[in-house]
Design a protein around this motif. Sequence first.
Motif, mmCIF file in Angstrom:
data_model
loop_
_atom_site.group_PDB
_atom_site.id
_atom_site.type_symbol
_atom_site.label_atom_id
_atom_site.label_comp_id
_atom_site.label_asym_id
_atom_site.label_seq_id
_atom_site.Cartn_x
_atom_site.Cartn_y
_atom_site.Cartn_z
ATOM 1 N N TYR A 165 3.248 -5.402 8.909
ATOM 2 C CA TYR A 165 2.335 -4.920 7.752
ATOM 3 C C TYR A 165 2.275 -3.618 7.168
ATOM 4 O O TYR A 165 1.277 -3.176 6.489
ATOM 5 N N THR A 166 3.105 -2.772 7.567
ATOM 6 C CA THR A 166 2.937 -1.246 7.188
ATOM 7 C C THR A 166 2.660 -0.905 5.982
ATOM 8 O O THR A 166 1.966 -0.038 5.556
ATOM 9 N N LEU A 167 3.676 -1.762 4.990
ATOM 10 C CA LEU A 167 3.364 -1.207 3.511
ATOM 11 C C LEU A 167 2.046 -1.487 2.878
ATOM 12 O O LEU A 167 1.722 -0.604 2.326
ATOM 13 N N ALA A 168 1.624 -2.739 3.169
ATOM 14 C CA ALA A 168 0.271 -3.041 2.503
ATOM 15 C C ALA A 168 -0.647 -2.057 3.394
ATOM 16 O O ALA A 168 -1.653 -1.460 2.738
ATOM 17 N N ASN A 169 -0.539 -1.759 4.624
ATOM 18 C CA ASN A 169 -1.524 -0.961 5.298
ATOM 19 C C ASN A 169 -1.478 0.511 4.590
ATOM 20 O O ASN A 169 -2.486 1.089 4.629
ATOM 21 N N ALA A 170 -0.167 1.115 4.278
ATOM 22 C CA ALA A 170 -0.161 2.119 3.726
ATOM 23 C C ALA A 170 -0.988 2.463 2.630
ATOM 24 O O ALA A 170 -1.642 3.368 2.344
ATOM 25 N N ALA A 171 -1.043 1.169 1.633
ATOM 26 C CA ALA A 171 -1.731 1.368 0.499
ATOM 27 C C ALA A 171 -3.155 1.670 0.891
ATOM 28 O O ALA A 171 -3.803 2.529 -0.131
ATOM 29 N N PHE A 172 -3.678 1.003 1.647
ATOM 30 C CA PHE A 172 -5.221 0.961 1.836
ATOM 31 C C PHE A 172 -5.287 2.709 2.749
ATOM 32 O O PHE A 172 -6.214 3.137 2.285
#
Length: 253
Positions: A165-172
């Motif tokens: 999930y890291t890419l989406a988590n990075a945006a947040f």
Amino acid sequence: MRLSALPAFEDNFIWVLRDANRSLLVDPGEAAPVLAAADAGLVPSAILLTHHHPDHVGGVPELLRRWPGLPVFAPDDARIALDCERVGDGDRLRLLDRDVQVLAVPGHTSNHLAYVVEDHLFCGDTLFSLGCGRMFEGTPEQMLHSLQRLAALPGQTRVCCGHEYTLANAAFAREVEPGNAALAARGAEVARLRAAGEATLPSTIASERDCNPFLRCDAQEVLSSVGRRLGHTPADAVEAFATLRAWKDTFRA
Ligand SMILES: [Zn+2]
């Protein structure tokens, strides 16, 4: 020991930790990737389960048909309807001639466990890289305490979580802490890895302490962002964490 991850479903990982001729499997949500790896020489010697969700336990019955008597370790949760050994906080197992430490980390589910094998942390859906699991069953206080226990592990500990999930988590995370240089660097690395079709995991506890907003509820910029969201300064770390988690639940990059 050698660590690898078998992709399963959309974005799950089945973690495999092996020595010369044996291996531990963590959260085999489906059997097919494990059976394919077995055709290439994988020999499982035990299964560790973190929590009852089907995408983490669903493959076990089929694996037990292939390897009858394979030891399975699981939280004491009736929703895991399997013949397995129940373990809980503070238990120590001996697998692959190594100590395995069991930690209770409630929050995503009430009986969620994490396992530490030397410098590997298998944390299911509790801690993700740059994020954390949804609180389906626990309170913010419980989830924060669970994350703080994991954050206190040695910095070099490799974080082996249940999902990519890291890419989406990075945006947040960057929305919350735009001034965090370590996070900006990790975000760029994650974008590059995903563009190349590579996994962003394992991460490390040190990296998560530097970059993951859910482990940084006392960092000034996190508190400012949360305070703007709340309209007042959070009273304590629990209020900051609860606000952050609820914000993430509705965040769209
Ligand atoms: Zn889950």
